[in-house]
Scaffold this active site. Structure first.
Site, PDB file in Angstrom:
ATOM      1  N   ASP A   1       0.876  -1.167   0.000  1.00 53.41           N
ATOM      2  CA  ASP A   1       0.000   0.000   0.000  1.00 53.41           C
ATOM      3  C   ASP A   1       0.922   1.227   0.000  1.00 53.41           C
ATOM      4  O   ASP A   1       2.124   1.121   0.281  1.00 53.41           O
ATOM      5  CB  ASP A   1      -0.865  -0.036   1.263  1.00 53.41           C
ATOM      6  CG  ASP A   1      -1.602   1.265   1.486  1.00 53.41           C
ATOM      7  OD1 ASP A   1      -2.254   1.736   0.533  1.00 53.41           O
ATOM      8  OD2 ASP A   1      -1.514   1.829   2.602  1.00 53.41           O
TER       9      ASP A   1
ATOM     10  N   ASP B   1      -0.231   5.093   0.855  1.00 51.37           N
ATOM     11  CA  ASP B   1      -0.506   6.121   1.864  1.00 51.37           C
ATOM     12  C   ASP B   1      -0.561   5.519   3.258  1.00 51.37           C
ATOM     13  O   ASP B   1      -1.360   4.624   3.526  1.00 51.37           O
ATOM     14  CB  ASP B   1      -1.822   6.840   1.539  1.00 51.37           C
ATOM     15  CG  ASP B   1      -1.716   7.579   0.217  1.00 51.37           C
ATOM     16  OD1 ASP B   1      -0.798   8.396   0.108  1.00 51.37           O
ATOM     17  OD2 ASP B   1      -2.515   7.306  -0.690  1.00 51.37           O
TER      18      ASP B   1
ATOM     19  N   GLY C   1     -10.211   7.233  -1.390  1.00 51.16           N
ATOM     20  CA  GLY C   1     -10.282   7.910  -2.681  1.00 51.16           C
ATOM     21  C   GLY C   1     -10.579   9.381  -2.486  1.00 51.16           C
ATOM     22  O   GLY C   1     -11.520   9.749  -1.779  1.00 51.16           O
TER      23      GLY C   1
ATOM     24  N   ASN D   1       0.555  10.386  -8.060  1.00 48.31           N
ATOM     25  CA  ASN D   1       1.033  10.560  -6.681  1.00 48.31           C
ATOM     26  C   ASN D   1       2.050   9.478  -6.322  1.00 48.31           C
ATOM     27  O   ASN D   1       3.008   9.732  -5.590  1.00 48.31           O
ATOM     28  CB  ASN D   1      -0.132  10.465  -5.695  1.00 48.31           C
ATOM     29  CG  ASN D   1      -1.163  11.564  -5.890  1.00 48.31           C
ATOM     30  OD1 ASN D   1      -0.919  12.537  -6.597  1.00 48.31           O
ATOM     31  ND2 ASN D   1      -2.312  11.413  -5.273  1.00 48.31           N
TER      32      ASN D   1
ATOM     33  N   ASP E   1      -1.601  -0.335   6.229  1.00 50.42           N
ATOM     34  CA  ASP E   1      -1.569   0.456   7.466  1.00 50.42           C
ATOM     35  C   ASP E   1      -2.958   0.674   8.069  1.00 50.42           C
ATOM     36  O   ASP E   1      -3.046   1.285   9.133  1.00 50.42           O
ATOM     37  CB  ASP E   1      -0.968   1.845   7.201  1.00 50.42           C
ATOM     38  CG  ASP E   1      -1.912   2.706   6.387  1.00 50.42           C
ATOM     39  OD1 ASP E   1      -2.279   2.273   5.267  1.00 50.42           O
ATOM     40  OD2 ASP E   1      -2.324   3.772   6.866  1.00 50.42           O
TER      41      ASP E   1
HETATM   42  C1  XBP Z   1      -5.377   6.168   0.355  1.00 47.15           C
HETATM   43  C2  XBP Z   1      -6.527   7.025   0.097  1.00 47.15           C
HETATM   44  C3  XBP Z   1      -6.390   8.105  -0.862  1.00 47.15           C
HETATM   45  C4  XBP Z   1      -5.562   9.281  -0.423  1.00 47.15           C
HETATM   46  C5  XBP Z   1      -5.788  10.402  -1.400  1.00 47.15           C
HETATM   47  O1  XBP Z   1      -5.816   4.886   0.825  1.00 47.15           O
HETATM   48  O2  XBP Z   1      -7.586   6.824   0.630  1.00 47.15           O
HETATM   49  O3  XBP Z   1      -7.671   8.577  -1.118  1.00 47.15           O
HETATM   50  O4  XBP Z   1      -5.970   9.720   0.848  1.00 47.15           O
HETATM   51  O5  XBP Z   1      -5.457  10.039  -2.689  1.00 47.15           O
HETATM   52  P1  XBP Z   1      -4.870   3.613   0.758  1.00 47.15           P
HETATM   53  P2  XBP Z   1      -6.280  10.595  -3.974  1.00 47.15           P
HETATM   54  O6  XBP Z   1      -3.667   3.949   1.571  1.00 47.15           O
HETATM   55  O7  XBP Z   1      -5.651   2.525   1.417  1.00 47.15           O
HETATM   56  O8  XBP Z   1      -4.595   3.305  -0.681  1.00 47.15           O
HETATM   57  O9  XBP Z   1      -6.732  11.981  -3.651  1.00 47.15           O
HETATM   58  O10 XBP Z   1      -5.268  10.558  -5.098  1.00 47.15           O
HETATM   59  O11 XBP Z   1      -7.434   9.663  -4.186  1.00 47.15           O
HETATM   60 MG    MG Z   2      -2.984   3.140   3.423  1.00 48.52          MG
END
Ligand code: XBP
Ligand code: MG
Length: 244
Positions: free
Chosen positions: A8, A10, A51, A122, A177
Site C-alpha cells: 500500500d 498512503d 479515494g 502521486n 496500514d
Molecule cells: C489512500 C486514500 C487516498 C488518499 C488520497 O488509501 O484513501 O484517497 O488519501 O489520494 P490507501 P487521492 O492507503 O488505502 O490506498 O486523492 O489521489 O485519491
Molecule cells: Mg494506506
C-alpha cells in the site's frame, strides 16, 4: 513460498495523509474559493472514505451541498497538482525500514508491486522523489486509483494486481496500514502485515499476520502491537510469518 510483496502507499510507504494529502486538499479548496478547511481531526474521520474524489463528494453531502461531477474532477486535479509539487520539494520521507526492505527484496529477486487507492501520479512522484529517481521502475506493477471502480476496502485492486502479476494470493504478502486496506488485501486472500500510524493505531486489524509500529531499523526496532516482540523486519521475518 513468498514470491512478491505488495505495498500500500498512503500510510504504509510514507506518512502522507496528515501533512501531505490533507494540506493539498485544503490548498485546492482555497484555490477554488470553497471556504472549506479540513483540520487533522476532521481529516482523520474522512479517511473512512477511500479515494480523494469520493472523500470530497462525501464531505459535500455531509455539509448539505452537492458539487457537480466536473467540479469534483477539477478540484481533485488541482489537489493532485498541489500534492505532487509538495513531493517534488522533498516534503515526505519514506517510513522507517521501507527503503531497507525494498532494497533487500529487490536484490533477492522478490517481485515488488503497489496496490493503492491513490492517483497514479502521486505514486510515481513519491517513488521518484522519496525513494530514487528510478524508484517507479523498482516495481513490476503499480496498481493505483481508478483502474478498478470499487476502491478499498473492496478487494478489487488486489485482485487486479494478482491477475496482472500472474500470481496466486498465497505467493504474496501485502503491507498495509489501515482497516480498510486490510479488508481489501484479506478479501483477495493475501496474508498481510500491518504497520500502524497516528490515524490507524486503533483500527481493527483482526486477521493480520502481525501488527507493528513500523518496519524497524537497526537501533530503532519495531514493536509488535498484537503481542510480544520487537526487531527489524527483513525478508527472513516476512517469510517466517508468511509460512505460519
Ligand atoms: C489512500 C486514500 C487516498 C488518499 C488520497 O488509501 O484513501 O484517497 O488519501 O489520494 P490507501 P487521492 O492507503 O488505502 O490506498 O486523492 O489521489 O485519491
Ligand atoms: Mg494506506
Amino acid at each position: 513460498m513468498l514470491s512478491a510483496l505488495l505495498f500500500d502507499v498512503d500510510g504504509t510507504l510514507a506518512d502522507t495523509e496528515r501533512d501531505g494529502h490533507r494540506p493539498a486538499f485544503n490548498a485546492a479548496f482555497m484555490e477554488f474559493g470553497l471556504g472549506w478547511e479540513w483540520d487533522p481531526d476532521l481529516y482523520g474521520a474522512l479517511l473512512a472514505v477511500t479515494g480523494g474524489k469520493e472523500r470530497i463528494r462525501f464531505h459535500a453531502e455531509r455539509i448539505g451541498t452537492s458539487l457537480p461531477d466536473d467540479l469534483v474532477v477539477e478540484l481533485h486535479a488541482a489537489k493532485t497538482r498541489h500534492y505532487t509539487r509538495m513531493l517534488a520539494e522533498g516534503g515526505i520521507p519514506l517510513r522507517p525500514g521501507v527503503r531497507r526492505l525494498l532494497e533487500e527484496a529487490r536484490a533477492a529477486g522478490v517481485v515488488l508491486a503497489i496496490a493503492t487507492t491513490t492517483t497514479p501520479e502521486n505514486v510515481t512522484a513519491l517513488l521518484r522523489h522519496s525513494l530514487a529517481p528510478d524508484g517507479p521502475e523498482w516495481f513490476a506493477l503499480i496498481a493505483a486509483g481508478d483502474v478498478v471502480p470499487a476502491k478499498k476496502p473492496a478487494p478489487d485492486i488486489y485482485r487486479w494486481a494478482l491477475e496482472r502479476l500472474g500470481l496466486r494470493p498465497g505467493e504474496c504478502l501485502a503491507l498495509e496500514d489501515s482497516h480498510n486496506g486490510l479488508r481489501a488485501s484479506l478479501g483477495a486472500g493475501i496474508p498481510t502485515v500491518i504497520t500502524v500510524n497516528g490515524y490507524t493505531r486503533d483500527d481493527d486489524f483482526t486477521g493480520a499476520l502481525a501488527v507493528l509500529t513500523d518496519l524497524g531499523e537497526p537501533g530503532a526496532p519495531y514493536r509488535r502491537l498484537d503481542g510480544e516482540g520487537s526487531g527489524v523486519v527483513d525478508l527472513a521475518t516476512l517469510r517466517s510469518w508468511h509460512g505460519r
